[in-house]
Design a protein around this motif. Structure first.
Motif, PDB file in Angstrom:
ATOM      1  N   SER A  58      -6.705  -3.612   3.634  1.00 51.46           N
ATOM      2  CA  SER A  58      -7.294  -3.475   4.967  1.00 51.46           C
ATOM      3  C   SER A  58      -6.918  -4.674   5.824  1.00 51.46           C
ATOM      4  O   SER A  58      -6.881  -5.813   5.343  1.00 51.46           O
ATOM      5  CB  SER A  58      -8.815  -3.344   4.887  1.00 51.46           C
ATOM      6  OG  SER A  58      -9.408  -4.551   4.439  1.00 51.46           O
ATOM      7  N   ASP A  77       0.810  -1.219   0.000  1.00 50.70           N
ATOM      8  CA  ASP A  77       0.000   0.000   0.000  1.00 50.70           C
ATOM      9  C   ASP A  77       0.847   1.275   0.000  1.00 50.70           C
ATOM     10  O   ASP A  77       0.312   2.367   0.203  1.00 50.70           O
ATOM     11  CB  ASP A  77      -1.010   0.007   1.160  1.00 50.70           C
ATOM     12  CG  ASP A  77      -0.369  -0.054   2.532  1.00 50.70           C
ATOM     13  OD1 ASP A  77       0.882  -0.083   2.616  1.00 50.70           O
ATOM     14  OD2 ASP A  77      -1.114  -0.076   3.539  1.00 50.70           O
ATOM     15  N   THR A 109      -5.045  -0.506  -1.949  1.00 52.20           N
ATOM     16  CA  THR A 109      -5.549  -0.314  -0.600  1.00 52.20           C
ATOM     17  C   THR A 109      -5.689  -1.686   0.050  1.00 52.20           C
ATOM     18  O   THR A 109      -6.360  -2.570  -0.484  1.00 52.20           O
ATOM     19  CB  THR A 109      -6.910   0.401  -0.613  1.00 52.20           C
ATOM     20  OG1 THR A 109      -6.738   1.701  -1.194  1.00 52.20           O
ATOM     21  CG2 THR A 109      -7.456   0.553   0.802  1.00 52.20           C
TER      22      THR A 109
END
Length: 242
Positions: A96, A72, A94
């Motif tokens: 998470s 990222d 991205t």
């Protein structure tokens, strides 16, 4: 021993770099995790580094043996800085990372990667014993290549992980020093990518490696730090192709 969600939250909020003048990283992750389909996943979460912002990366080996690192932040500030010459590709996304329970986390990469990876982690007597031993090691030990070679030779058989190298050279030619301070086993995991289920967790029959870094034959979760020699532009060129 505190639950992992609390321990990793402390790393996120209060993590510090080990002493030294080399390139240093502090955080946690899954060293490698093999699946029955032949896929292998790895996770690196370093909230604190000496070369740039904190970052998360996911390592993926496909059944044909090729490695990709998803990160990222730019590749030259993350894992491809050291491992780029040994992988097929890297790209920025991205990513998470969410703790869904005290010992469970979920990693997601959206857009064109479409990966959902769930991880269940637990301690066993051997990981508790080794964590207690690691707490007694003074800082100079973690900076000694000879000590780390000996420690890796002991840790691999004790954990049933095959060869474990805590020091050596990366594909981009930098020497690395890995300092695991707390360890656990990955007991169970699921991963789906583009509707392809990676199957069940399964021990690697033949170990893989990138440079001198051997992928453990079983899933090992670690909190600790890593250090690398400064990048030499005449030897190292991080791979940035998508």
């Amino acid at each position: 021993m505190q639950d992992l969600r609390s321990l990793t939250a402390r790393v996120e909020q209060q993590g510090t770099l080990p002493p030294g003048t080399n390139e240093r990283f502090s955080g946690y992750g899954v060293m490698s995790l093999p699946f029955s389909t032949g896929h292998v996943l790895g996770l690196r979460r370093f909230p604190v580094t000496s070369v740039g912002p904190g970052y998360t990366s996911v390592w993926l080996r496909t059944p044909d043996g090729g490695w990709t690192i998803y990160t990222d932040v730019p590749p030259d500030l993350s894992c491809p800085r050291y491992f780029g010459n040994g992988i097929r590709s890297t790209s920025i996304h991205t990513i998470s990372l969410t703790w869904t329970d005290e010992q469970q986390c979920e990693v997601r990469i959206g857009d064109d990667v479409d990966l959902t990876w769930r991880i269940w982690i637990s301690a066993r007597p051997v990981t508790r014993m080794m964590t207690q031993m690691m707490r007694l090691i003074p800082n100079p030990g973690w900076r000694s290549a000879a000590f780390l070679r000996g420690m890796g030779a002991v840790a691999g058989p004790a954990l049933g992980a095959g060869k474990v190298a805590l020091t050596g050279h990366t594909p981009n030619h930098q020497r690395f020093l890995a300092s695991p301070k707390q360890i656990w086993f990955v007991e169970r995991s699921t991963a789906v990518m583009h509707d392809v289920d990676f199957g069940s967790v399964q021990r690697l029959s033949v170990q893989d490696k990138l440079g001198d870094f051997w992928m453990p034959q079983c899933g090992i979760f670690m909190i600790g730090s890593a250090a690398f020699d400064p990048i030499d532009p005449t030897l190292s060129a991080p791979q940035t192709a998508a």
